[in-house]
Design an enzyme around this catalytic site. Structure first.
Site, PDB file in Angstrom:
ATOM      1  N   ASN A 214     -34.364  55.917  -1.949  1.00  0.00           N
ATOM      2  CA  ASN A 214     -33.679  55.073  -3.058  1.00  0.00           C
ATOM      3  C   ASN A 214     -34.183  53.751  -2.992  1.00  0.00           C
ATOM      4  O   ASN A 214     -33.962  52.802  -2.355  1.00  0.00           O
ATOM      5  CB  ASN A 214     -32.330  55.086  -2.855  1.00  0.00           C
ATOM      6  CG  ASN A 214     -31.547  54.368  -3.667  1.00  0.00           C
ATOM      7  OD1 ASN A 214     -32.199  53.833  -4.882  1.00  0.00           O
ATOM      8  ND2 ASN A 214     -30.103  54.396  -3.999  1.00  0.00           N
TER       9      ASN A 214
ATOM     10  N   HIS B 271     -30.736  58.442  -6.521  1.00  0.00           N
ATOM     11  CA  HIS B 271     -29.882  57.065  -7.126  1.00  0.00           C
ATOM     12  C   HIS B 271     -28.426  57.542  -6.982  1.00  0.00           C
ATOM     13  O   HIS B 271     -28.015  58.575  -7.505  1.00  0.00           O
ATOM     14  CB  HIS B 271     -30.322  56.962  -8.278  1.00  0.00           C
ATOM     15  CG  HIS B 271     -31.638  56.544  -8.510  1.00  0.00           C
ATOM     16  ND1 HIS B 271     -32.036  55.270  -8.082  1.00  0.00           N
ATOM     17  CD2 HIS B 271     -32.939  57.090  -9.009  1.00  0.00           C
ATOM     18  CE1 HIS B 271     -33.611  55.224  -8.431  1.00  0.00           C
ATOM     19  NE2 HIS B 271     -33.987  56.626  -8.870  1.00  0.00           N
TER      20      HIS B 271
ATOM     21  N   ARG C 190     -19.285  45.724  -2.568  1.00  0.00           N
ATOM     22  CA  ARG C 190     -19.349  45.145  -3.612  1.00  0.00           C
ATOM     23  C   ARG C 190     -19.663  46.221  -4.806  1.00  0.00           C
ATOM     24  O   ARG C 190     -20.039  47.327  -4.774  1.00  0.00           O
ATOM     25  CB  ARG C 190     -20.376  44.386  -3.987  1.00  0.00           C
ATOM     26  CG  ARG C 190     -20.647  43.178  -2.927  1.00  0.00           C
ATOM     27  CD  ARG C 190     -19.971  41.923  -3.640  1.00  0.00           C
ATOM     28  NE  ARG C 190     -20.668  40.857  -2.643  1.00  0.00           N
ATOM     29  CZ  ARG C 190     -20.054  40.407  -1.294  1.00  0.00           C
ATOM     30  NH1 ARG C 190     -19.761  41.633  -0.649  1.00  0.00           N
ATOM     31  NH2 ARG C 190     -20.618  39.520  -0.520  1.00  0.00           N
TER      32      ARG C 190
ATOM     33  N   ALA D 209     -33.800  48.611  -7.284  1.00  0.00           N
ATOM     34  CA  ALA D 209     -34.287  47.984  -8.421  1.00  0.00           C
ATOM     35  C   ALA D 209     -35.923  48.314  -8.289  1.00  0.00           C
ATOM     36  O   ALA D 209     -36.464  48.249  -9.565  1.00  0.00           O
ATOM     37  CB  ALA D 209     -33.938  46.596  -8.703  1.00  0.00           C
TER      38      ALA D 209
ATOM     39  N   GLU E 131     -36.616  61.639  -4.788  1.00  0.00           N
ATOM     40  CA  GLU E 131     -36.188  60.230  -5.354  1.00  0.00           C
ATOM     41  C   GLU E 131     -34.585  60.308  -5.424  1.00  0.00           C
ATOM     42  O   GLU E 131     -34.296  61.230  -6.213  1.00  0.00           O
ATOM     43  CB  GLU E 131     -36.943  60.020  -6.475  1.00  0.00           C
ATOM     44  CG  GLU E 131     -36.323  58.623  -7.431  1.00  0.00           C
ATOM     45  CD  GLU E 131     -36.824  58.276  -8.421  1.00  0.00           C
ATOM     46  OE1 GLU E 131     -37.742  59.056  -8.970  1.00  0.00           O
ATOM     47  OE2 GLU E 131     -36.590  57.537  -9.252  1.00  0.00           O
TER      48      GLU E 131
ATOM     49  N   ARG F 128     -27.156  54.174 -18.061  1.00  0.00           N
ATOM     50  CA  ARG F 128     -27.023  52.750 -17.838  1.00  0.00           C
ATOM     51  C   ARG F 128     -27.870  52.068 -18.849  1.00  0.00           C
ATOM     52  O   ARG F 128     -28.425  52.655 -19.845  1.00  0.00           O
ATOM     53  CB  ARG F 128     -27.385  52.412 -16.439  1.00  0.00           C
ATOM     54  CG  ARG F 128     -26.346  53.221 -15.419  1.00  0.00           C
ATOM     55  CD  ARG F 128     -26.342  52.767 -13.923  1.00  0.00           C
ATOM     56  NE  ARG F 128     -26.044  51.359 -14.180  1.00  0.00           N
ATOM     57  CZ  ARG F 128     -26.205  50.783 -12.771  1.00  0.00           C
ATOM     58  NH1 ARG F 128     -27.191  51.450 -11.603  1.00  0.00           N
ATOM     59  NH2 ARG F 128     -26.009  49.334 -12.661  1.00  0.00           N
TER      60      ARG F 128
ATOM     61  N   PRO G 282     -33.582  47.296  -2.147  1.00  0.00           N
ATOM     62  CA  PRO G 282     -32.873  46.061  -2.141  1.00  0.00           C
ATOM     63  C   PRO G 282     -31.505  46.424  -2.584  1.00  0.00           C
ATOM     64  O   PRO G 282     -31.080  47.000  -3.438  1.00  0.00           O
ATOM     65  CB  PRO G 282     -33.578  45.469  -3.160  1.00  0.00           C
ATOM     66  CG  PRO G 282     -34.473  46.152  -3.977  1.00  0.00           C
ATOM     67  CD  PRO G 282     -34.803  47.214  -3.023  1.00  0.00           C
ATOM     68  N   ASN G 283     -30.451  45.556  -1.886  1.00  0.00           N
ATOM     69  CA  ASN G 283     -29.183  45.333  -2.129  1.00  0.00           C
ATOM     70  C   ASN G 283     -28.339  46.675  -1.687  1.00  0.00           C
ATOM     71  O   ASN G 283     -27.183  46.708  -1.695  1.00  0.00           O
ATOM     72  CB  ASN G 283     -28.823  45.120  -3.663  1.00  0.00           C
ATOM     73  CG  ASN G 283     -29.456  43.844  -4.311  1.00  0.00           C
ATOM     74  OD1 ASN G 283     -29.287  42.931  -3.275  1.00  0.00           O
ATOM     75  ND2 ASN G 283     -30.356  43.824  -5.170  1.00  0.00           N
TER      76      ASN G 283
ATOM     77  N   TYR H 219     -20.902  51.901  -7.351  1.00  0.00           N
ATOM     78  CA  TYR H 219     -21.889  52.276  -6.236  1.00  0.00           C
ATOM     79  C   TYR H 219     -20.702  52.893  -5.308  1.00  0.00           C
ATOM     80  O   TYR H 219     -21.234  53.301  -4.095  1.00  0.00           O
ATOM     81  CB  TYR H 219     -22.482  51.288  -5.770  1.00  0.00           C
ATOM     82  CG  TYR H 219     -23.742  50.852  -6.660  1.00  0.00           C
ATOM     83  CD1 TYR H 219     -24.681  51.660  -6.958  1.00  0.00           C
ATOM     84  CD2 TYR H 219     -23.597  49.317  -7.077  1.00  0.00           C
ATOM     85  CE1 TYR H 219     -25.759  51.231  -7.925  1.00  0.00           C
ATOM     86  CE2 TYR H 219     -24.581  49.052  -7.932  1.00  0.00           C
ATOM     87  CZ  TYR H 219     -25.639  49.812  -8.401  1.00  0.00           C
ATOM     88  OH  TYR H 219     -26.522  49.267  -9.325  1.00  0.00           O
TER      89      TYR H 219
HETATM   90  O1  CA2 Z   1     -28.127  54.157  -8.784  1.00  0.00           O
HETATM   91  C1  CA2 Z   1     -28.932  53.720  -7.849  1.00  0.00           C
HETATM   92  O2  CA2 Z   1     -28.802  54.145  -6.636  1.00  0.00           O
HETATM   93  C2  CA2 Z   1     -29.942  52.254  -7.932  1.00  0.00           C
HETATM   94  O3  CA2 Z   1     -31.287  52.613  -7.407  1.00  0.00           O
HETATM   95  C3  CA2 Z   1     -29.095  51.268  -7.296  1.00  0.00           C
HETATM   96  C4  CA2 Z   1     -29.899  49.829  -7.604  1.00  0.00           C
HETATM   97  C5  CA2 Z   1     -30.188  49.907  -9.053  1.00  0.00           C
HETATM   98  O4  CA2 Z   1     -31.086  48.846  -9.438  1.00  0.00           O
HETATM   99  C6  CA2 Z   1     -31.171  51.200  -9.780  1.00  0.00           C
HETATM  100  O5  CA2 Z   1     -31.376  51.246 -11.218  1.00  0.00           O
HETATM  101  C7  CA2 Z   1     -30.309  52.214  -9.615  1.00  0.00           C
HETATM  102  C8  CA2 Z   1     -29.152  48.813  -7.317  1.00  0.00           C
HETATM  103  C9  CA2 Z   1     -28.514  48.586  -5.986  1.00  0.00           C
HETATM  104  C10 CA2 Z   1     -27.749  47.911  -5.839  1.00  0.00           C
HETATM  105  O6  CA2 Z   1     -26.775  48.097  -4.876  1.00  0.00           O
HETATM  106  C11 CA2 Z   1     -25.595  47.672  -4.705  1.00  0.00           C
HETATM  107  C12 CA2 Z   1     -24.636  48.149  -3.815  1.00  0.00           C
HETATM  108  C13 CA2 Z   1     -23.383  47.574  -3.571  1.00  0.00           C
HETATM  109  C14 CA2 Z   1     -22.940  46.534  -4.443  1.00  0.00           C
HETATM  110  C15 CA2 Z   1     -24.045  45.716  -5.166  1.00  0.00           C
HETATM  111  C16 CA2 Z   1     -25.265  46.325  -5.282  1.00  0.00           C
END
Ligand code: CA2
Length: 148
Positions: free
Chosen positions: A74, A100, A18, A77, A98, A107, A10-11, A23
């Site tokens: 990846n 990230h 963003r 969340a 895995e 964090r 997700p996301n 990121y």
């Molecule tokens: O650091 C990572 O790759 C995470 O898997 C990213 C997840 C987070 O919930 C994990 O704890 C760590 C969140 C992805 C959100 O991706 C975005 C990308 C651009 C803008 C906003 C969110």
């Protein structure tokens, strides 16, 4: 020939658009194009998918269960919440790496636990978009060494 499935949760479709301070500025499409070029050079097969939905991620893992030798995931969340995704990946019996983008250990505390790490061959975190390339490089090097 290795078959590698890159799965994003997700996301991660928002990458590069963003929160660049966390990121980065590279889009998911750019990351995937770079990985495809790497795989082509190595003569490996690669496929990509992203979903914001837990059940769809489970479906994607099941669909690629027979095709893939290695999953690079990846889970976003869902890393920290999804027993279903862990079970689906474990049920494949295939290798899991895995990844990230962010260093989840520096964090919030809830990001320190991953349901996937226990079933993963390795975990890469904190190097931004490079984590995908580094994970793929590891998989390709191992495949090359295993080839007679
Ligand atoms: O650091 C990572 O790759 C995470 O898997 C990213 C997840 C987070 O919930 C994990 O704890 C760590 C969140 C992805 C959100 O991706 C975005 C990308 C651009 C803008 C906003 C969110």
């Amino acid at each position: 020939m290795s078959r590698i499935f890159i799965l994003n949760g997700p996301n991660l479709n928002l990458l590069g658009t963003r929160e660049p301070s966390i990121y980065g500025t590279t889009t998911l499409a750019e990351i995937e194009a770079g990985l495809k070029a790497m795989a082509d050079r190595a003569g490996a097969e690669i496929a990509f998918a992203q979903s914001n939905h837990e059940g769809v991620l489970v479906d994607l893992v099941q669909e690629k269960r027979d095709w893939a030798d290695v999953f690079i995931v990846n889970a976003g969340a869902y890393t920290h919440t999804s027993v279903a995704l862990r079970d689906a990946l474990a049920a494949t019996g295939k290798r899991l790496i895995e990844v990230h983008l962010s260093n989840v250990h520096r964090r919030e505390a809830f990001r320190r636990h991953s349901y996937l790490s226990e079933i993963a061959e390795g975990v890469m975190a904190g190097f931004g978009p490079h984590v995908y390339r580094l994970a793929l490089e590891y998989v390709l090097i191992k495949a090359e060494r295993a080839t007679p």
